[in-house]
Design a protein around this motif. Structure first.
Motif: not given
Length: 198
Positions: A114-118, A61-62, A102-112, A84-86
């Motif tokens: 953010i989704k959980a935070f919001f 998140i940071r 970044l691997t697709s796994g890393s991108q998914i983890n980072l976006l998840r 968020l799309e940007r």
């Protein structure tokens, strides 16, 4: 070396005092997004998440908060879905120090994260609606395992079990079963536990 030759020396100039360094950590910690993040991480721990999971979530998140701060965004209400799309596109085009994406796994983890935070921000009524609720995460790329045995290695492994005696025959049958079906270690452990109960 010729007699009388003198080395040229360069006189060192005075050392300039270092200018004031901008404390990015302090600047990030004062943002409203960061304060909400700490409250969110605390709620994760209270709800039974491990410290390791909470620490990983804070780091992810940071990373987003730093990206948002560089664009003049410091509060949750300033971040609609297009922002968020940007950020999602930023993660897709981002390149690490070695030039690799970044691997697709890393991108998914980072976006998840953010989704959980919001989602938490919305539930706590810090924002009126969740801009990340309809954010689509990329599909995880399917890749073959890295440690694939060569044909010679497979043959050497199978030859370790000599079918000349009953134990060797059993071992050879098990190895061929594992190789031909692609059973995972966890599946073999579960099957052996269920047979032991019988």
């Amino acid at each position: 070396m010729h007699r009388g030759y003198k080395f040229k020396t360069r006189r060192r100039g005075p050392i300039k005092p270092a200018g004031p360094k901008r404390n990015w950590e302090h600047a990030i910690d004062t943002l409203l997004l960061s304060r909400y993040t700490e409250a969110y991480i605390e709620s994760m721990i209270v709800l039974g998440n491990s410290q390791r999971t909470a620490t990983s979530r804070r780091i992810m998140i940071r990373r987003f908060i730093v990206w948002a701060h560089e664009r003049g965004l410091s509060a949750p209400r300033e971040i609609p879905k297009p922002i968020l799309e940007r950020y999602q596109r930023h993660l897709f085009y981002y390149r690490k120090a070695d030039g690799m994406p970044l691997t697709s796994g890393s991108q998914i983890n980072l976006l998840r994260s953010i989704k959980a935070f919001f989602k938490w921000l919305t539930r706590q009524n810090h924002i009126l609606y969740n801009p990340a609720s309809e954010l689509e995460t990329p599909k995880r790329q399917k890749q073959l395992p890295r440690g694939i045995l060569t044909v010679a290695e497979v043959e050497a492994m199978l030859n370790e079990a000599e079918p000349s005696n009953i134990m060797g025959l059993r071992d050879r049958a098990l190895l061929e079963l594992l190789y031909s079906t692609g059973l995972r270690r966890m599946e073999t452990e579960l099957s052996s536990k269920s047979s032991a109960r019988r």
